[in-house]
Design a protein around this motif. Structure first.
Motif, PDB file in Angstrom:
ATOM      1  N   ASP A  58       9.793 -39.115  -8.752  1.00  0.00           N
ATOM      2  CA  ASP A  58      10.239 -39.963  -9.848  1.00  0.00           C
ATOM      3  C   ASP A  58      11.715 -40.323  -9.664  1.00  0.00           C
ATOM      4  N   PRO A  59      12.036 -41.612  -9.494  1.00  0.00           N
ATOM      5  CA  PRO A  59      13.418 -42.005  -9.219  1.00  0.00           C
ATOM      6  C   PRO A  59      14.388 -41.740 -10.371  1.00  0.00           C
ATOM      7  N   ILE A  60      13.911 -41.792 -11.612  1.00  0.00           N
ATOM      8  CA  ILE A  60      14.794 -41.527 -12.748  1.00  0.00           C
ATOM      9  C   ILE A  60      15.216 -40.057 -12.763  1.00  0.00           C
ATOM     10  N   THR A  61      14.255 -39.155 -12.533  1.00  0.00           N
ATOM     11  CA  THR A  61      14.573 -37.733 -12.460  1.00  0.00           C
ATOM     12  C   THR A  61      15.560 -37.461 -11.331  1.00  0.00           C
ATOM     13  N   GLU A  62      15.292 -38.052 -10.191  1.00  0.00           N
ATOM     14  CA  GLU A  62      16.153 -37.855  -9.023  1.00  0.00           C
ATOM     15  C   GLU A  62      17.563 -38.387  -9.285  1.00  0.00           C
ATOM     16  N   PHE A  63      17.639 -39.568  -9.873  1.00  0.00           N
ATOM     17  CA  PHE A  63      18.944 -40.178 -10.147  1.00  0.00           C
ATOM     18  C   PHE A  63      19.700 -39.395 -11.217  1.00  0.00           C
ATOM     19  N   ALA A  64      18.962 -38.850 -12.196  1.00  0.00           N
ATOM     20  CA  ALA A  64      19.604 -38.054 -13.241  1.00  0.00           C
ATOM     21  C   ALA A  64      20.259 -36.803 -12.645  1.00  0.00           C
ATOM     22  N   LEU A  65      19.561 -36.165 -11.723  1.00  0.00           N
ATOM     23  CA  LEU A  65      20.116 -34.991 -11.058  1.00  0.00           C
ATOM     24  C   LEU A  65      21.332 -35.363 -10.216  1.00  0.00           C
ATOM     25  N   LEU A  66      21.240 -36.463  -9.495  1.00  0.00           N
ATOM     26  CA  LEU A  66      22.359 -36.925  -8.678  1.00  0.00           C
ATOM     27  C   LEU A  66      23.571 -37.275  -9.539  1.00  0.00           C
ATOM     28  N   SER A  67      23.310 -37.894 -10.687  1.00  0.00           N
ATOM     29  CA  SER A  67      24.404 -38.279 -11.582  1.00  0.00           C
ATOM     30  C   SER A  67      25.097 -37.049 -12.153  1.00  0.00           C
ATOM     31  N   ALA A  68      24.319 -36.021 -12.477  1.00  0.00           N
ATOM     32  CA  ALA A  68      24.906 -34.776 -12.980  1.00  0.00           C
ATOM     33  C   ALA A  68      25.781 -34.130 -11.906  1.00  0.00           C
ATOM     34  N   ALA A  69      25.271 -34.103 -10.680  1.00  0.00           N
ATOM     35  CA  ALA A  69      26.042 -33.544  -9.568  1.00  0.00           C
ATOM     36  C   ALA A  69      27.299 -34.364  -9.323  1.00  0.00           C
ATOM     37  N   VAL A  99      20.875 -47.471  -2.976  1.00  0.00           N
ATOM     38  CA  VAL A  99      19.929 -47.779  -1.905  1.00  0.00           C
ATOM     39  C   VAL A  99      18.656 -46.944  -2.016  1.00  0.00           C
ATOM     40  N   TYR A 100      18.808 -45.628  -2.110  1.00  0.00           N
ATOM     41  CA  TYR A 100      17.639 -44.739  -2.063  1.00  0.00           C
ATOM     42  C   TYR A 100      16.807 -44.782  -3.347  1.00  0.00           C
ATOM     43  N   GLN A 101      17.456 -44.636  -4.507  1.00  0.00           N
ATOM     44  CA  GLN A 101      16.693 -44.641  -5.760  1.00  0.00           C
ATOM     45  C   GLN A 101      16.506 -46.053  -6.315  1.00  0.00           C
ATOM     46  N   GLY A 102      17.425 -46.952  -6.016  1.00  0.00           N
ATOM     47  CA  GLY A 102      17.345 -48.316  -6.522  1.00  0.00           C
ATOM     48  C   GLY A 102      16.530 -49.232  -5.641  1.00  0.00           C
ATOM     49  N   LEU A 103      17.130 -49.667  -4.550  1.00  0.00           N
ATOM     50  CA  LEU A 103      16.466 -50.648  -3.686  1.00  0.00           C
ATOM     51  C   LEU A 103      15.212 -50.100  -3.019  1.00  0.00           C
ATOM     52  N   LYS A 104      15.197 -48.814  -2.685  1.00  0.00           N
ATOM     53  CA  LYS A 104      14.035 -48.235  -2.009  1.00  0.00           C
ATOM     54  C   LYS A 104      12.939 -47.814  -2.988  1.00  0.00           C
ATOM     55  N   LYS A 105      13.309 -47.093  -4.046  1.00  0.00           N
ATOM     56  CA  LYS A 105      12.301 -46.555  -4.960  1.00  0.00           C
ATOM     57  C   LYS A 105      12.072 -47.423  -6.193  1.00  0.00           C
ATOM     58  N   GLY A 106      12.845 -48.504  -6.333  1.00  0.00           N
ATOM     59  CA  GLY A 106      12.566 -49.477  -7.383  1.00  0.00           C
ATOM     60  C   GLY A 106      13.224 -49.244  -8.724  1.00  0.00           C
ATOM     61  N   LEU A 107      14.170 -48.318  -8.802  1.00  0.00           N
ATOM     62  CA  LEU A 107      14.872 -48.103 -10.066  1.00  0.00           C
ATOM     63  C   LEU A 107      15.767 -49.305 -10.365  1.00  0.00           C
ATOM     64  N   ASP A 108      15.750 -49.765 -11.598  1.00  0.00           N
ATOM     65  CA  ASP A 108      16.501 -50.955 -11.991  1.00  0.00           C
ATOM     66  C   ASP A 108      17.999 -50.758 -11.741  1.00  0.00           C
ATOM     67  N   LEU A 109      18.604 -51.683 -11.012  1.00  0.00           N
ATOM     68  CA  LEU A 109      20.006 -51.538 -10.636  1.00  0.00           C
ATOM     69  C   LEU A 109      20.946 -51.648 -11.832  1.00  0.00           C
ATOM     70  N   ASP A 110      20.638 -52.528 -12.771  1.00  0.00           N
ATOM     71  CA  ASP A 110      21.478 -52.644 -13.968  1.00  0.00           C
ATOM     72  C   ASP A 110      21.470 -51.340 -14.757  1.00  0.00           C
ATOM     73  N   PHE A 111      20.295 -50.719 -14.851  1.00  0.00           N
ATOM     74  CA  PHE A 111      20.167 -49.415 -15.498  1.00  0.00           C
ATOM     75  C   PHE A 111      21.038 -48.385 -14.782  1.00  0.00           C
ATOM     76  N   MET A 112      21.015 -48.404 -13.444  1.00  0.00           N
ATOM     77  CA  MET A 112      21.780 -47.444 -12.660  1.00  0.00           C
ATOM     78  C   MET A 112      23.288 -47.645 -12.852  1.00  0.00           C
ATOM     79  N   PHE A 113      23.736 -48.891 -12.841  1.00  0.00           N
ATOM     80  CA  PHE A 113      25.156 -49.172 -13.055  1.00  0.00           C
ATOM     81  C   PHE A 113      25.598 -48.717 -14.447  1.00  0.00           C
ATOM     82  N   ASP A 114      24.741 -48.936 -15.433  1.00  0.00           N
ATOM     83  CA  ASP A 114      25.067 -48.548 -16.805  1.00  0.00           C
ATOM     84  C   ASP A 114      25.200 -47.032 -16.928  1.00  0.00           C
TER      85      ASP A 114
END
Length: 205
Positions: A58-69, A99-114
């Motif tokens: 799940d890219p959201i879970t992965e990105f959430a962990l990365l953001s915390a780190a 690249v990995y969670q956004g462009l590769k796994k499809g997580l919305d880039l605007d969401f990621m920037f926010d």
């Protein structure tokens, strides 16, 4: 002080060039600290171990962990170093997430920037070096490398590394004022020289 990041596929030579740039700058009297993502602090390193142990689908879970780190990394290492006038050289940063969670796994880039802005803040690299390498060469390097940290990305096919490379090149086009693309398929000393020259241009602006 400067915040310098290195990006690129696994096996592109980031670790080597981070070390060479650090040695180069220190030999000229510049205070530097090297770090990496995910990692850089005890908490972030624990999260790194979790992320690399097995793929989190799940890219959201992965990105959430990365953001915390990343927040812990910035709060306890990167920002304090910059405040003290120390140049920080980091192996991977937010571009890798894009690249990995956004462009590769499809997580919305605007969401990621926010999320990035709210959780991490406004800190951006002064300069990013993208070490670009053909996926076939990446596979060869990963297969013969005995000293690198092994993770689940190493077993991915050429098509995976091709899509990651394309993602980084797209970011390089979008953020051309910050991201410098370096041909990583050349002698190590040639790559280092090009990086030194680009950094010197930054310090003269």
């Amino acid at each position: 002080m400067y915040f310098i990041t290195f990006e690129g596929c696994d096996g592109s030579g980031k670790t080597t060039q981070v070390s060479l740039l650090t040695n180069h700058l220190q030999s000229r009297g510049l205070k530097c600290v090297t770090t990496k993502e995910p990692g850089g602090t005890p908490l972030a390193q624990e999260i790194r171990s979790l992320l690399l142990k097995s793929e989190i689908k799940d890219p959201i879970t992965e990105f959430a962990l990365l953001s915390a780190a990343r927040r812990d990394h910035i709060t306890n290492l990167i920002q304090p170093s910059l405040v003290q006038g120390i140049t920080v050289i980091c192996d991977r940063f937010f571009d890798s997430s894009l690249v990995y969670q956004g462009l590769k796994k499809g997580l919305d880039l605007d969401f990621m920037f926010d999320i990035h802005k709210k959780v991490v803040g406004a800190l951006e690299p002064s300069l990013t070096f993208l070490l670009d390498l053909a996926p076939e060469i990446i596979i060869e390097r990963l297969q013969r490398s005995a000293n690198r940290e092994i993770n689940h990305y190493d077993a991915q096919p050429v098509s995976f590394h091709k899509s990651i490379r394309e993602g980084f090149l797209l970011l390089a086009e979008k953020f051309s004022s910050r991201i410098v693309v370096i041909n990583a398929d050349q002698p190590i000393e040639n790559i280092a020289k090009e990086i030194f020259e680009k950094f010197s241009m930054l310090t003269k602006t």
